[in-house]
Scaffold this motif. Structure first.
Motif, PDB file in Angstrom:
ATOM      1  N   THR A   1       1.054  -1.394   0.335  1.00 32.90           N
ATOM      2  CA  THR A   1      -0.040   0.381   0.165  1.00 32.90           C
ATOM      3  C   THR A   1       0.825   0.885   0.015  1.00 32.90           C
ATOM      4  O   THR A   1       0.535   2.229  -1.027  1.00 32.90           O
ATOM      5  N   GLU A   2       2.113   1.401   0.984  1.00 29.70           N
ATOM      6  CA  GLU A   2       2.418   2.337   0.932  1.00 29.70           C
ATOM      7  C   GLU A   2       3.033   2.477   0.363  1.00 29.70           C
ATOM      8  O   GLU A   2       4.230   3.667  -0.866  1.00 29.70           O
ATOM      9  N   GLN A   3       3.556   1.217  -0.938  1.00 27.95           N
ATOM     10  CA  GLN A   3       4.888   1.493  -2.114  1.00 27.95           C
ATOM     11  C   GLN A   3       4.085   2.089  -3.280  1.00 27.95           C
ATOM     12  O   GLN A   3       4.366   2.834  -3.977  1.00 27.95           O
ATOM     13  N   LEU A   4       2.492   1.990  -3.836  1.00 30.16           N
ATOM     14  CA  LEU A   4       1.785   2.038  -4.441  1.00 30.16           C
ATOM     15  C   LEU A   4       1.241   3.555  -4.591  1.00 30.16           C
ATOM     16  O   LEU A   4       1.804   4.632  -5.229  1.00 30.16           O
ATOM     17  N   VAL A   5       1.099   4.044  -3.310  1.00 26.57           N
ATOM     18  CA  VAL A   5       0.418   5.243  -2.257  1.00 26.57           C
ATOM     19  C   VAL A   5       1.491   6.205  -3.199  1.00 26.57           C
ATOM     20  O   VAL A   5       1.640   7.386  -3.573  1.00 26.57           O
ATOM     21  N   GLU A   6       3.040   5.949  -2.684  1.00 26.20           N
ATOM     22  CA  GLU A   6       3.874   6.737  -3.172  1.00 26.20           C
ATOM     23  C   GLU A   6       4.066   6.677  -4.725  1.00 26.20           C
ATOM     24  O   GLU A   6       4.583   8.050  -4.728  1.00 26.20           O
ATOM     25  N   GLU A   7       4.448   5.661  -4.988  1.00 27.52           N
ATOM     26  CA  GLU A   7       4.802   5.726  -6.685  1.00 27.52           C
ATOM     27  C   GLU A   7       3.511   7.047  -7.394  1.00 27.52           C
ATOM     28  O   GLU A   7       4.131   7.621  -7.868  1.00 27.52           O
ATOM     29  N   HIS A   8       2.370   6.353  -7.563  1.00 28.58           N
ATOM     30  CA  HIS A   8       1.371   7.046  -7.884  1.00 28.58           C
ATOM     31  C   HIS A   8       1.101   8.424  -7.182  1.00 28.58           C
ATOM     32  O   HIS A   8       0.331   9.932  -7.618  1.00 28.58           O
ATOM     33  N   LYS A   9       1.890   9.031  -6.078  1.00 28.35           N
ATOM     34  CA  LYS A   9       1.623  10.344  -6.093  1.00 28.35           C
ATOM     35  C   LYS A   9      -0.235  10.111  -5.585  1.00 28.35           C
ATOM     36  O   LYS A   9      -0.928  11.043  -5.365  1.00 28.35           O
ATOM     37  N   LEU A  10      -0.818   9.235  -4.778  1.00 32.53           N
ATOM     38  CA  LEU A  10      -2.151   8.768  -4.569  1.00 32.53           C
ATOM     39  C   LEU A  10      -2.918  10.281  -3.404  1.00 32.53           C
ATOM     40  O   LEU A  10      -2.174  10.038  -2.063  1.00 32.53           O
ATOM     41  N   THR A  11      -4.242  10.474  -3.971  1.00 28.02           N
ATOM     42  CA  THR A  11      -4.564  10.918  -2.088  1.00 28.02           C
ATOM     43  C   THR A  11      -5.304   9.994  -1.650  1.00 28.02           C
ATOM     44  O   THR A  11      -6.053   9.123  -2.461  1.00 28.02           O
ATOM     45  N   THR A  12      -4.886   9.834  -0.700  1.00 27.04           N
ATOM     46  CA  THR A  12      -5.814   8.637   0.006  1.00 27.04           C
ATOM     47  C   THR A  12      -6.322   8.594   1.421  1.00 27.04           C
ATOM     48  O   THR A  12      -5.489   9.190   2.680  1.00 27.04           O
ATOM     49  N   LEU A  13      -7.787   7.943   1.836  1.00 27.48           N
ATOM     50  CA  LEU A  13      -7.741   7.212   3.106  1.00 27.48           C
ATOM     51  C   LEU A  13      -7.939   5.974   3.347  1.00 27.48           C
ATOM     52  O   LEU A  13      -8.274   5.248   2.462  1.00 27.48           O
ATOM     53  N   MET A  14      -7.341   5.875   4.732  1.00 33.09           N
ATOM     54  CA  MET A  14      -7.392   3.956   5.064  1.00 33.09           C
ATOM     55  C   MET A  14      -7.580   4.240   6.675  1.00 33.09           C
ATOM     56  O   MET A  14      -7.147   5.119   7.701  1.00 33.09           O
ATOM     57  N   ILE A  15      -8.710   3.520   6.857  1.00 36.40           N
ATOM     58  CA  ILE A  15      -9.715   2.836   8.112  1.00 36.40           C
ATOM     59  C   ILE A  15      -8.593   2.066   8.521  1.00 36.40           C
ATOM     60  O   ILE A  15      -8.092   1.004   8.254  1.00 36.40           O
ATOM     61  N   THR A  16      -8.360   2.434  10.015  1.00 32.75           N
ATOM     62  CA  THR A  16      -7.309   1.098  10.524  1.00 32.75           C
ATOM     63  C   THR A  16      -8.021   1.051  11.919  1.00 32.75           C
ATOM     64  O   THR A  16      -8.035   2.366  12.254  1.00 32.75           O
ATOM     65  N   HIS A  17      -7.826  -0.394  12.870  1.00 27.72           N
ATOM     66  CA  HIS A  17      -8.201  -0.529  14.571  1.00 27.72           C
ATOM     67  C   HIS A  17      -6.897  -0.252  15.324  1.00 27.72           C
ATOM     68  O   HIS A  17      -6.668  -0.499  16.338  1.00 27.72           O
ATOM     69  N   ASN A  18      -5.826   0.142  14.225  1.00 32.29           N
ATOM     70  CA  ASN A  18      -4.119  -0.693  14.671  1.00 32.29           C
ATOM     71  C   ASN A  18      -3.978   1.104  14.795  1.00 32.29           C
ATOM     72  O   ASN A  18      -3.462   1.148  13.672  1.00 32.29           O
ATOM     73  N   MET A  19      -3.244   1.129  15.957  1.00 28.00           N
ATOM     74  CA  MET A  19      -2.702   2.133  16.181  1.00 28.00           C
ATOM     75  C   MET A  19      -1.173   2.908  15.703  1.00 28.00           C
ATOM     76  O   MET A  19      -1.215   2.905  15.672  1.00 28.00           O
ATOM     77  N   ARG A  20      -0.703   1.374  15.760  1.00 27.72           N
ATOM     78  CA  ARG A  20       0.846   1.458  14.906  1.00 27.72           C
ATOM     79  C   ARG A  20       0.846   1.030  13.829  1.00 27.72           C
ATOM     80  O   ARG A  20       1.615   2.657  13.530  1.00 27.72           O
ATOM     81  N   ASP A  21      -0.284   1.185  13.573  1.00 28.99           N
ATOM     82  CA  ASP A  21      -0.699   1.380  11.914  1.00 28.99           C
ATOM     83  C   ASP A  21      -0.188   2.407  11.383  1.00 28.99           C
ATOM     84  O   ASP A  21       0.068   3.056  10.778  1.00 28.99           O
ATOM     85  N   ALA A  22      -1.924   3.460  12.345  1.00 28.76           N
ATOM     86  CA  ALA A  22      -1.925   4.726  12.374  1.00 28.76           C
ATOM     87  C   ALA A  22      -0.902   5.431  12.386  1.00 28.76           C
ATOM     88  O   ALA A  22      -0.944   6.644  11.540  1.00 28.76           O
ATOM     89  N   LEU A  23       0.233   5.012  12.740  1.00 32.91           N
ATOM     90  CA  LEU A  23       1.150   5.607  13.783  1.00 32.91           C
ATOM     91  C   LEU A  23       1.627   5.422  12.163  1.00 32.91           C
ATOM     92  O   LEU A  23       2.876   6.720  12.175  1.00 32.91           O
ATOM     93  N   ARG A  24       2.302   4.459  12.221  1.00 32.15           N
ATOM     94  CA  ARG A  24       3.145   4.439  11.165  1.00 32.15           C
ATOM     95  C   ARG A  24       3.030   4.395   9.482  1.00 32.15           C
ATOM     96  O   ARG A  24       4.140   5.511   8.724  1.00 32.15           O
ATOM     97  N   TYR A  25       2.333   4.724   9.793  1.00 35.28           N
ATOM     98  CA  TYR A  25       1.930   4.973   7.427  1.00 35.28           C
ATOM     99  C   TYR A  25       1.409   6.104   7.486  1.00 35.28           C
ATOM    100  O   TYR A  25       0.418   6.994   7.942  1.00 35.28           O
TER     101      TYR A  25
END
Length: 263
Positions: free
Chosen positions: A191-215
């Motif tokens: 996900t991170e790779q594709l978003v960065e490659e295409h410079k995509l405007t992205t909204l990502m819901i997550t229940h994982n706080m660590r993922d929310a902070l990391r990405y």
């Protein structure tokens, strides 16, 4: 770019089951923003994404994607602007079709059907090149039935399909929640790779706080249909899980799961 102004959505209005899921939400994402969304159950996260996608109409407010007002636009027309990946890996692909047939549908998305829908050699090479990014060996299995693949393989392909035509907006609704930890980590890396490659405007819901902070470069927290916390860039990088837990305590959020706190 995404701009939401005064978004209100109430379910079962006028009944004993009336529930206001979104309460005047204002949000602006600049082009290329990768925003993670967290919040407890019933905070309004999925309702927010579904409202943007046009799954149901909003009661009040305005939704603009790249200067186009889509507020009254039906879901199938909004699909021209939006790429989506769902929580269920089975929803984003057609299980009875081959891998290459699914990819072709994504490549021809929004185009009129006709004789030109037939495969051409350069498209197969393109599919192989994109599938090789997954590191799953699927580039050599183009004719395999999608239904024979694992959930992680299907979700990875769904992500490729959702980003193939570089949508104006990418919506990810807990797209790793149904996967095992190792597979979820791989899908998030992709996900991170594709978003960065295409410079995509992205909204990502997550229940994982660590993922929310990391990405992502921005994080918003929702509670009771409102955005109660919005942080980005360097300020976001300084946040810890403890900081987020304190924010939830201030909001009075009492339904934090172990998965949300610990991942």
């Amino acid at each position: 770019m995404l701009e939401l102004t005064g978004i209100v959505k109430t379910f079962f209005k006028g009944t004993v089951n009336e529930k206001t899921a979104l309460r005047g939400v204002d949000l602006r994402l600049e082009s290329g923003d990768f925003t993670t969304v967290i919040g407890g159950n019933g905070a309004g996260k999925s309702t927010l994404l579904n409202s943007i996608a046009g799954v149901f109409p909003v009661d009040e407010g305005k939704i603009v994607i790249n200067d186009t007002d889509v507020t009254k636009m039906p879901e199938y027309k909004r699909a021209a602007f939006i790429g989506r990946v769902f929580q269920d890996p089975m929803l984003g692909t057609a299980g009875n079709m081959q891998i290459e047939e699914n990819l072709l549908l994504a490549l021809r998305r929004g185009k009129r059907m006709g004789l030109k829908w037939a495969f051409v050699p350069k498209e197969r090479e393109f599919f192989k090149e994109r599938l090789s990014l997954l590191g799953l060996g699927l580039e050599d299995r183009l004719t395999a039935r999608m239904g024979l693949l694992s959930g992680g393989q299907r979700q990875s392909i769904t992500l490729l399909m959702a980003t193939m035509m570089r949508p104006d907006l990418l919506l990810l609704d807990e797209h790793t929640a149904a996967l095992d930890p190792k597979t979820a980590a791989n899908v998030l890396t992709l996900t991170e790779q594709l978003v960065e490659e295409h410079k995509l405007t992205t909204l990502m819901i997550t229940h994982n706080m660590r993922d929310a902070l990391r990405y992502g470069n921005r994080l918003i927290m929702m509670d009771n249909g409102k955005i109660i916390f919005d942080v980005r860039d360097e300020e976001k990088k300084k946040l810890t899980v403890k900081d987020l837990l304190e924010r939830f305590e201030v909001a009075g959020e009492g339904s934090l799961s172990d998965r949300m706190m610990l991942g």
